[in-house]
Write a protein that holds these residues in place. Structure first.
Motif: not given
Length: 363
Positions: A174-182, A184-185, A194-195
């Motif tokens: 979850k943390k990594c996905f949150t960082l990824l979305c931050y 690359d929105p 893919l994430k």
């Protein structure tokens, strides 16, 4: 220093300038400075063999690189343990929040209580680390063995480790996905597969972006130094241009100033004459509009008669002046005769008036 002792060819000069700009950052030298101080240039070339771009010696630079490598390894190990501890603390916080809203199973309660107990004992054990100074008294007189007795049973620890690993992995995901979305929105709508692929490459992407930012800062610093140098050169060129303009003004404008003043004076003189002629023409125009030929003839006759009367009066006045000058020759006797004559004339006038009054009364 004399420049004949040591000379640098064109390629050597370019190399020296490159060395001074990269390996010796504080040296902001020009080609002219290097040519005027050849021995100093030779010294800089010698120093560049033992110094790196930061100004340190090669030996110190190697030791510093090795020290930074050790620091990065220790930092990585500390970050791993710090991340794990914070994830466990967040799990416990979420657990206490859920206990107020929902009813948890006994297994979950057992898991979180064992986890909290083990975390607390571990933190307290660190405070009693034997690597600390012996002079410092232990907390409440406790020893490490006293705290280890409070650890959960080994059976609970095995179940705890089996359940903790997937929960930690889920939290990390979850943390990594949150960082990824931050970062690359647009990745927010991607699938988990893919994430996960993007997260796997995220570290390299961030490292590349960090390197690009560092290169950009370095380039900006070089551009700033170049800009300051160009600004200094530009200021010197401006000062030379101003001095040339001042000399041109002094040499050329002052020579033509007298000619310009003379031309302006002639122009003003001609303009003044034209204004006087224009005023005279306006005066004549007004006179011609005011007086007709008959009026002018009548005024001429009046003027002639007045001038004739003036001439007669002037002649009479001249005769009177001559008579007065004749009387003035007599002096004081003439003044006495005039006074006696005036007295007799007044007496005669008085007697004549008295006679007239007598005759009026007689009749």
């Amino acid at each position: 220093m004399a420049s004949g002792d040591f000379c640098l060819p064109g390629e050597g000069m370019e190399l020296l300038q490159q060395v001074c700009s990269k390996q010796l950052p504080p040296c902001n030298l020009t080609e002219e400075d290097l040519l005027q101080n050849p021995h100093f240039s030779k010294l800089l070339l010698s120093l560049s063999q033992y110094m790196d771009e930061s100004g340190l010696s090669t030996t110190l630079a190697e030791e510093q690189a090795e020290a930074w490598k050790k620091v990065r390894l220790q930092k990585t190990a500390w970050l791993r343990s710090e991340i794990l501890q914070r994830l466990i603390q967040e799990m416990l916080v979420d657990y206490y929040v859920k206990t107020q809203d929902t009813n948890l199973t006994p297994e979950d309660k057992k898991f979180h209580e064992s986890l909290e107990q083990r975390l607390l004992v571990t933190e307290l054990t660190r405070l009693l680390d034997p690597s600390q100074k012996k002079e410092m008294p232990s907390l409440l007189g406790l020893e490490k063995s006293d705290l280890l007795e409070l650890m959960p049973p080994s059976e609970d620890f095995m179940r705890l480790r089996e359940c903790l690993q997937p929960k930690i992995e889920e939290q990390l995901k979850k943390k990594c996905f949150t960082l990824l979305c931050y970062h690359d929105p647009n990745s927010d709508s991607d699938s988990e597969t893919l994430k996960a692929a993007k997260v796997w490459q995220l570290a390299d992407v961030l490292t590349s972006e960090k390197q690009e930012n560092q290169n950009a800062k370095k380039q900006q610093k070089e551009q700033t130094v170049l800009l300051e140098k160009q600004s200094s050169t530009y200021s010197q060129v401006l000062l030379r241009c101003l001095s040339l303009l001042q000399r041109l003004l002094q040499e050329h404008r002052l020579k033509t100033q007298s000619e310009l003043d003379q031309i302006n004076a002639q122009y003003l003189e001609i303009k003044c004459s034209a204004m006087i002629l224009k005023l005279r023409m306006e005066e004549l125009q007004i006179l011609s509009d005011t007086y007709t030929a008959e009026k002018v003839e009548v005024h001429r006759l009046i003027r002639d008669s007045l001038e004739g009367a003036i001439r007669l009066q002037e002649q009479d006045m001249e005769k009177s002046r001559q008579i007065l000058s004749t009387y003035e020759v007599l002096g004081e006797e003439f003044d006495k005769l005039v006074k006696e004559y005036t007295h007799l004339k007044q007496a005669t006038e008085n007697k004549r008036w008295a006679l007239q009054e007598f005759n009026k009364s007689y009749h």
